[in-house]
Every structure is written in C-alpha cells, then in structure tokens.
Design a protein around this motif. Structure first.
Motif, PDB file in Angstrom:
ATOM      1  N   VAL A 148       0.344  51.045   9.400  1.00 55.31           N
ATOM      2  CA  VAL A 148       0.677  51.897   8.253  1.00 55.31           C
ATOM      3  C   VAL A 148       0.489  51.124   6.949  1.00 55.31           C
ATOM      4  N   LEU A 149       0.862  49.855   6.938  1.00 58.25           N
ATOM      5  CA  LEU A 149       0.679  49.039   5.740  1.00 58.25           C
ATOM      6  C   LEU A 149      -0.803  48.931   5.375  1.00 58.25           C
ATOM      7  N   ALA A 150      -1.637  48.662   6.347  1.00 58.92           N
ATOM      8  CA  ALA A 150      -3.080  48.544   6.075  1.00 58.92           C
ATOM      9  C   ALA A 150      -3.648  49.859   5.540  1.00 58.92           C
ATOM     10  N   ARG A 151      -3.256  50.980   6.139  1.00 58.78           N
ATOM     11  CA  ARG A 151      -3.746  52.274   5.662  1.00 58.78           C
ATOM     12  C   ARG A 151      -3.225  52.568   4.257  1.00 58.78           C
ATOM     13  N   THR A 152      -2.003  52.146   3.980  1.00 55.21           N
ATOM     14  CA  THR A 152      -1.415  52.355   2.646  1.00 55.21           C
ATOM     15  C   THR A 152      -2.211  51.608   1.584  1.00 55.21           C
ATOM     16  N   LEU A 153      -2.522  50.361   1.853  1.00 53.29           N
ATOM     17  CA  LEU A 153      -3.269  49.560   0.877  1.00 53.29           C
ATOM     18  C   LEU A 153      -4.659  50.124   0.667  1.00 53.29           C
ATOM     19  N   ARG A 154      -5.319  50.555   1.737  1.00 51.23           N
ATOM     20  CA  ARG A 154      -6.658  51.154   1.574  1.00 51.23           C
ATOM     21  C   ARG A 154      -6.584  52.453   0.783  1.00 51.23           C
ATOM     22  N   SER A 155      -5.588  53.271   1.099  1.00 49.21           N
ATOM     23  CA  SER A 155      -5.459  54.565   0.409  1.00 49.21           C
ATOM     24  C   SER A 155      -5.152  54.368  -1.065  1.00 49.21           C
ATOM     25  N   ALA A 156      -4.225  53.433  -1.373  1.00 52.84           N
ATOM     26  CA  ALA A 156      -3.847  53.212  -2.773  1.00 52.84           C
ATOM     27  C   ALA A 156      -4.999  52.632  -3.577  1.00 52.84           C
ATOM     28  N   ALA A 157      -5.852  51.891  -2.915  1.00 54.15           N
ATOM     29  CA  ALA A 157      -6.993  51.292  -3.625  1.00 54.15           C
ATOM     30  C   ALA A 157      -8.060  52.318  -3.947  1.00 54.15           C
ATOM     31  N   GLY A 175      -6.325  47.232 -10.381  1.00 56.08           N
ATOM     32  CA  GLY A 175      -5.596  48.246  -9.624  1.00 56.08           C
ATOM     33  C   GLY A 175      -5.811  48.085  -8.132  1.00 56.08           C
ATOM     34  N   PRO A 176      -5.017  48.737  -7.324  1.00 58.89           N
ATOM     35  CA  PRO A 176      -3.980  49.709  -7.710  1.00 58.89           C
ATOM     36  C   PRO A 176      -2.746  49.031  -8.301  1.00 58.89           C
ATOM     37  N   ARG A 177      -1.934  49.815  -8.983  1.00 54.50           N
ATOM     38  CA  ARG A 177      -0.692  49.308  -9.536  1.00 54.50           C
ATOM     39  C   ARG A 177       0.363  49.234  -8.432  1.00 54.50           C
ATOM     40  N   GLU A 178       1.291  48.326  -8.639  1.00 51.31           N
ATOM     41  CA  GLU A 178       2.365  48.121  -7.664  1.00 51.31           C
ATOM     42  C   GLU A 178       3.144  49.402  -7.388  1.00 51.31           C
ATOM     43  N   ALA A 179       3.475  50.135  -8.440  1.00 47.56           N
ATOM     44  CA  ALA A 179       4.252  51.368  -8.262  1.00 47.56           C
ATOM     45  C   ALA A 179       3.498  52.386  -7.415  1.00 47.56           C
ATOM     46  N   ASP A 180       2.165  52.426  -7.568  1.00 45.68           N
ATOM     47  CA  ASP A 180       1.371  53.376  -6.785  1.00 45.68           C
ATOM     48  C   ASP A 180       1.381  53.016  -5.302  1.00 45.68           C
ATOM     49  N   VAL A 181       1.297  51.724  -5.011  1.00 43.22           N
ATOM     50  CA  VAL A 181       1.326  51.287  -3.612  1.00 43.22           C
ATOM     51  C   VAL A 181       2.679  51.603  -2.986  1.00 43.22           C
ATOM     52  N   LEU A 182       3.764  51.332  -3.721  1.00 43.20           N
ATOM     53  CA  LEU A 182       5.097  51.595  -3.183  1.00 43.20           C
ATOM     54  C   LEU A 182       5.315  53.084  -2.954  1.00 43.20           C
ATOM     55  N   ALA A 183       4.797  53.909  -3.866  1.00 49.18           N
ATOM     56  CA  ALA A 183       4.940  55.359  -3.709  1.00 49.18           C
ATOM     57  C   ALA A 183       4.158  55.855  -2.506  1.00 49.18           C
ATOM     58  N   GLU A 184       2.948  55.335  -2.333  1.00 48.16           N
ATOM     59  CA  GLU A 184       2.136  55.735  -1.181  1.00 48.16           C
ATOM     60  C   GLU A 184       2.788  55.275   0.123  1.00 48.16           C
ATOM     61  N   ALA A 185       3.368  54.076   0.101  1.00 50.39           N
ATOM     62  CA  ALA A 185       4.049  53.572   1.291  1.00 50.39           C
ATOM     63  C   ALA A 185       5.251  54.444   1.644  1.00 50.39           C
ATOM     64  N   ALA A 186       6.017  54.807   0.633  1.00 53.35           N
ATOM     65  CA  ALA A 186       7.185  55.654   0.885  1.00 53.35           C
ATOM     66  C   ALA A 186       6.773  57.002   1.451  1.00 53.35           C
ATOM     67  N   ARG A 187       5.660  57.544   0.971  1.00 50.29           N
ATOM     68  CA  ARG A 187       5.172  58.823   1.480  1.00 50.29           C
ATOM     69  C   ARG A 187       4.830  58.730   2.963  1.00 50.29           C
ATOM     70  N   ARG A 188       4.419  57.539   3.397  1.00 55.04           N
ATOM     71  CA  ARG A 188       4.055  57.338   4.798  1.00 55.04           C
ATOM     72  C   ARG A 188       5.233  56.829   5.640  1.00 55.04           C
TER      73      ARG A 188
END
Length: 454
Positions: free
Chosen positions: A445-454, A392-405
């Motif tokens: 934003v991408l870096a924060r997204t990956l850290r948050s999703a992880a 993990g994280p799963r791809e869908a979770d990363v995309l959802a977190e990215a969209a939220r940001r």
C-alpha cells in the motif's frame, strides 16, 4: 440492621434523595450502568444489604432489581446473586474533525512490534526474580531504583553501548519522558535538534526550560552552533530522529568540548538496532562527567513496561534523585527485578539479537519495495525517512492519499521547530509497529501510495 462494610462487595455510590422511592433507585442504577460506571458482570449487593445501607425497605430494593432485570439491565440467577448484564454503554460522540477509526495499516514510527514481546522469557524471569526476593521489595524503595537492576545495567551498558556506568550513578525512571523532564528541570536553556520530536520539546517546556533549536544536516546535529548561553543539549547521536543520520566523529568531539561547562543529554532510544555498520558507542563514554546517558526498554521490549534509566555525572545524581523522590517516590519494582534477571541471565541479549534480525529483514523488504524512492536513515533503528523531491509531491498530499488507502504514516512537518513551506518534504515510515503477517501488505500500500501521489 448493622451493615458489615468490610464485606460489602461493590460500592455503588448511589446518591438518592431523602425518602427515595423505587423509581429513584431504578434511575440511579440504570444511569450507573449506561455510563459504564457499573461494568458488565459486576455483582450487586444483596437486597437486604443494599436496603440497610440506603435506609430503604428491602422490598423497595427487590422491586427495583426486578424491574431492571425485566428491562435487561441486570441478570439474576438463583444462588449466583444479581449482576450487571452486558449492555452497550453510552460513549461520548467524536468531536468534529476527528476520526475514531483505526488505520488498516500502521507504519507510523515510535513503537516496536509489541506482538513480539518475549512473554515466556519475561514470565520465567519474573518467577525467578520473585522467588529470591525479600518481602521488602514490595515496600517503598530507593528513588534511584532497585540495586539489582542498576548493577545489571552498569554491566550491560558498558558491554553493549560503551557507557562508563557505576550503579551509584544510575537512576531508574518511568521511561525516557520522565528522565528528560527531570534533567530539563535542572537546566533553564536547552538546545534540541531541529527537526526533532515535538512531544519532547513540550516536555522540556513544561519543565520551565526554554528550548533553542539546533539544526541537523546529513552529518547530524550541527554542534558547532552551540553557544555558552545554552545549559544543556538533547541529542540522538546514534540514530537521529527523524532523519536517521548518525552524529559524525568530529561533531561528537565538538559537543564534548562544549559540554565542559554544560550538559549533553544523550537519547539512545534505539541504539541496540544497527544493521549495516559497526556499533556506534555512546558519546557518554567520551565524557561521563558531562553527558547524561538515557536509555529505555521501550524499543527493545515495549513502551508499556515504563522502564528507563539515566546514567548521570556525579554532580547531578543527588539533584535528580531528590526531584524523582518528590515526583513519584520510585519506579515500580516488579518490572525492575524482572528486567535485571533477564539481563543477568542473558535472556535480554538473546531477545535483542532476535529482534535485530527480524527488524533487519523488515528494513531490507522496505528498501526492496521502495527501490525507486529516496530512503534515508536505514543503517539502524526502526524507522526510515522517505524524502520527497522538490518538484513534488507535497508531504500533505502523500499523507492524504495514504489515509484514503487506510495507511498511517509519520509526517515530517510537525518535527520542525517552526513551520516553513521551504522545509524539505518527506514522510516517516516506522517498520517496527506492524505485525509480521500484515507488514508486506502495508508496504504494498505504501508503494502504491507513493506512485499515485507522484
């Protein structure tokens, strides 16, 4: 009164019932404005002219105009006539489950930085090209394309991409999709990389060809899996999409040997952009009678130009030309002449070198911001694949977190031929699309997204 239709101006296309009154005319004009069919600033016919065309009294038209002016739909000025006012038009409501809001940051793959289009150089080349072109260039032309561009491409592709091209073997197309459709229509069974772009698979399907998946690993497409039942294979050997790997030499030789009885369609979509390695020449140079080389200006200049080209084996020239003749006669000419002028003057080379430097800096910044992530496909091109760990994280979770940001990324899941939860997980990051000013913020934003999703 006879109406001079040659000098009528705007055709309103108003469908009024027989014996129509002022209210009917008001309703028709009002509806045309609300729907957007009559755009703001459109000048309406004079009352006398419209009355004659509709078969109503001039006073009826004048009264309707006055009412619509009073309501704010029209603007009337002495000496300037009557025009449509700037009022909001009715827009269709968004369907359930869709969003009309554009992302704040767009890191989806597929497009270059169109804001960097060389407008000044393009205008200079256009002026030079048209100044020396005969009037015949504005007539119907050769389905193969303008001879000026085909000659320029033959020289450029041989020098820059190692393609063995003669102008008579080149057909200019309206982008890669048209070239793929023309070739797929001549081959009933087509192998395509897995993963690969789903839209391209759809193009092949619509050409009535059957698609066979060809798996990709860290060395590129597994060309040894091709069988005699396949008529053609579509490859991205210089920089596979979406994994970014390069087709290794032994597999290049294998696909050339296989193609003695078939066709290789070589999609060289971003072959000009390489960073950490020597240029990888086109497969076409190894077997020009068995490879159809397809290139475009979509990544080097911009997809809006709709300019592509295919270098064909001799046996396919006439079938492809005939198919294109019945598809769209020929590709638009002004862009062809301009691109030919840019190539022969070396303005195109200068633009590509500058773009390569700019995208190299973007690639390096991406790696610096994602130093703790697994980033692949970075030696060339305009995108990278960020692989996600099995835990993990799963791809869908990363995309959802990215969209939220407010960040848009490319997904990997849709690129597989068949959905499977066991497929590797990852997101595709395109570093060509954002403008120079917004790119660093997008990476933050991408870096924060990956850290948050992880």
């Amino acid at each position: 009164m006879a109406v001079d239709w040659a000098d009528f101006g705007v055709d309103l296309h108003l469908d009024l019932p027989a014996g129509a009154r002022r209210t009917s005319l008001e309703h028709a004009v009002r509806s045309a404005i609300r729907s957007g069919r009559l755009a703001p600033g459109s000048r309406l016919p004079a009352t006398r002219t419209l009355a004659a065309s509709l078969g109503v009294a001039r006073g009826t038209v004048a009264a309707a105009y006055d009412q619509l002016v009073a309501e704010g739909y029209l603007t009337a000025r002495t000496g300037s006539g009557t025009t449509v006012a700037r009022v909001p038009s009715a827009a269709p409501a968004p369907t359930a489950g869709t969003s009309t809001a554009a992302p704040r940051f767009d890191l989806r793959p597929g497009s270059p930085d169109v804001a960097a289009f060389p407008t000044a150089a393009w205008l200079r080349a256009t002026r030079r090209a048209l100044a020396h072109s005969p009037a015949a260039v504005y007539d119907y032309g050769d389905p193969r394309g303008r001879p000026e561009l085909r000659a320029a491409l033959a020289e450029y592709l041989g020098r820059a991409r190692g393609v063995l091209a003669h102008p008579d073997r080149i057909v200019v197309t309206s982008g890669y999709v048209q070239a793929l459709s023309l070739l797929a229509g001549l081959h009933p069974v087509v192998a395509m990389e897995d993963p690969g772009l789903p839209f391209h698979r759809a193009v092949v399907h619509r050409a009535d060809a059957r698609v066979v998946p060809l798996s990709v690993d860290s060395r590129g497409a597994r060309t040894s899996l091709l069988s005699s039942t396949v008529d053609a294979v579509v490859l991205t050997p210089a920089h596979q999409f979406p994994t970014g790997v390069t087709l290794e030499p032994s597999r290049r030789r294998a696909v050339v040997a296989w193609a003695r009885d078939a066709l290789v369609v070589e999609d060289d979509y971003d072959g000009e952009f390489r960073y950490d390695r020597q240029p990888v020449g086109a497969v076409q140079g190894m077997a020009p009678e068995h490879v159809a080389y397809v290139g475009t200006a979509a990544k080097t200049l911009g997809p809006g130009l709709r300019l592509g080209w295919v270098v064909l084996p001799e046996r396919l020239v006439e079938p492809v030309v005939e198919a294109k003749r019945h598809l769209d006669v020929h590709t638009e000419v002004i862009g062809q002449l301009t691109l030919a002028e840019m190539i022969t003057s070396h303005a195109y080379d200068r633009h590509v070198r500058a773009a390569r430097t700019r995208y190299r800096a973007r690639r390096d910044l991406l790696l610096a911001r994602l130093r703790d992530a697994s980033v692949g496909g970075i030696a060339a091109g305009l995108h990278a694949l960020v692989s996600l760990p099995p835990g993990g994280p799963r791809e869908a979770d990363v995309l959802a977190e990215a969209a939220r940001r407010g960040l848009a990324l490319g997904d990997l899941a849709s690129h597989w031929h068949a959905a499977d939860d066991d497929h590797p997980q990852g997101v595709i990051v395109g570093y060509g699309t954002p403008g120079e000013a917004s790119y660093p913020a997008a990476l933050d934003v991408l870096a924060r997204t990956l850290r948050s999703a992880a």
